[in-house]
Design a protein around this motif. Structure first.
Motif, PDB file in Angstrom:
ATOM      1  N   SER A  23     -10.853  17.459 -11.602  1.00 19.28           N
ATOM      2  CA  SER A  23     -11.167  19.090 -11.507  1.00 19.28           C
ATOM      3  C   SER A  23     -10.243  19.609 -10.961  1.00 19.28           C
ATOM      4  CB  SER A  23     -12.590  19.093 -10.584  1.00 19.28           C
ATOM      5  OG  SER A  23     -12.755  20.339 -10.403  1.00 19.28           O
ATOM      6  N   ILE A  24      -9.498  21.563 -11.232  1.00 20.91           N
ATOM      7  CA  ILE A  24      -8.675  22.010 -11.140  1.00 20.91           C
ATOM      8  C   ILE A  24      -9.046  23.154 -10.380  1.00 20.91           C
ATOM      9  CG2 ILE A  24      -6.484  22.901 -11.664  1.00 20.91           C
ATOM     10  CD1 ILE A  24      -6.441  20.159 -14.307  1.00 20.91           C
ATOM     11  N   GLU A  25      -8.923  23.199  -9.364  1.00 20.93           N
ATOM     12  CA  GLU A  25      -9.117  24.811  -9.309  1.00 20.93           C
ATOM     13  C   GLU A  25      -7.606  25.997  -8.588  1.00 20.93           C
ATOM     14  OE1 GLU A  25     -12.596  25.387  -6.061  1.00 20.93           O
ATOM     15  OE2 GLU A  25     -12.533  22.828  -6.189  1.00 20.93           O
ATOM     16  N   VAL A  26      -7.362  27.108  -9.060  1.00 21.87           N
ATOM     17  CA  VAL A  26      -6.452  27.785  -8.449  1.00 21.87           C
ATOM     18  C   VAL A  26      -7.282  28.777  -7.958  1.00 21.87           C
ATOM     19  CG1 VAL A  26      -4.603  29.124  -9.160  1.00 21.87           C
ATOM     20  CG2 VAL A  26      -5.260  26.556 -10.342  1.00 21.87           C
ATOM     21  N   GLY A  27      -6.959  29.241  -6.642  1.00 19.30           N
ATOM     22  CA  GLY A  27      -7.486  30.386  -6.094  1.00 19.30           C
ATOM     23  C   GLY A  27      -6.548  31.466  -6.744  1.00 19.30           C
TER      24      GLY A  27
END
Length: 142
Positions: free
Chosen positions: A52-56
């Motif tokens: 799971s990849i999160e970019v703010g």
């Protein structure tokens, strides 16, 4: 060369790693993070067979690269001047895949775990600079 294509990684426009030197991918990510040039916070977590990849949210734009690498990769050399020896490299990149575009808004992606033991995410600006990075630490951590 022998015609084989060697991808290159440029981190923050400064460090360029080619071929077997891509063992430096880990330290390059750390350097990019330390220099605080991140345009956005990047996070990666393992979720079963998925990552799971999160970019703010942030300023700028870039493409999101999913990198799979091995901590240690041992190759037996069959012939030639090093025949019979084994070659051990650290942080060998096994796969690099562009998984999406980031354009300043926060986003979350789920991807299949790439080839390799460990995962890094790089946020690459249009000029090739790395403006965000994260790595998944699997070895010895929860």
């Amino acid at each position: 060369g022998d015609g084989s294509y060697t991808p290159e990684i440029v981190v923050d426009g400064a460090a360029s790693m080619v071929g077997s030197d891509r063992g430096e991918v880990g330290s390059a990510i750390e350097n990019a993070k330390r220099q605080g040039r991140n345009a956005a916070a990047v996070n990666v977590t393992k979720n079963g067979e998925q990552v799971s990849i999160e970019v703010g949210a942030g300023s700028g734009s870039g493409r999101i690269l999913l990198i799979g690498f091995d901590h240690e990769h041992t190759t037996a050399i069959g012939r030639g001047e090093n025949g019979g020896r084994t070659l051990t490299e650290a942080n060998v990149v096994r796969s690099i895949r562009s998984i999406g575009q980031w354009s300043g808004a926060a986003l979350r992606l789920n991807e299949h775990f790439p080839e390799g033991q460990d995962v890094a995410i790089l946020l690459e600006a249009p000029d090739g600079r790395i403006i965000g990075a994260a790595r998944l630490g699997l070895a010895g951590s929860t």
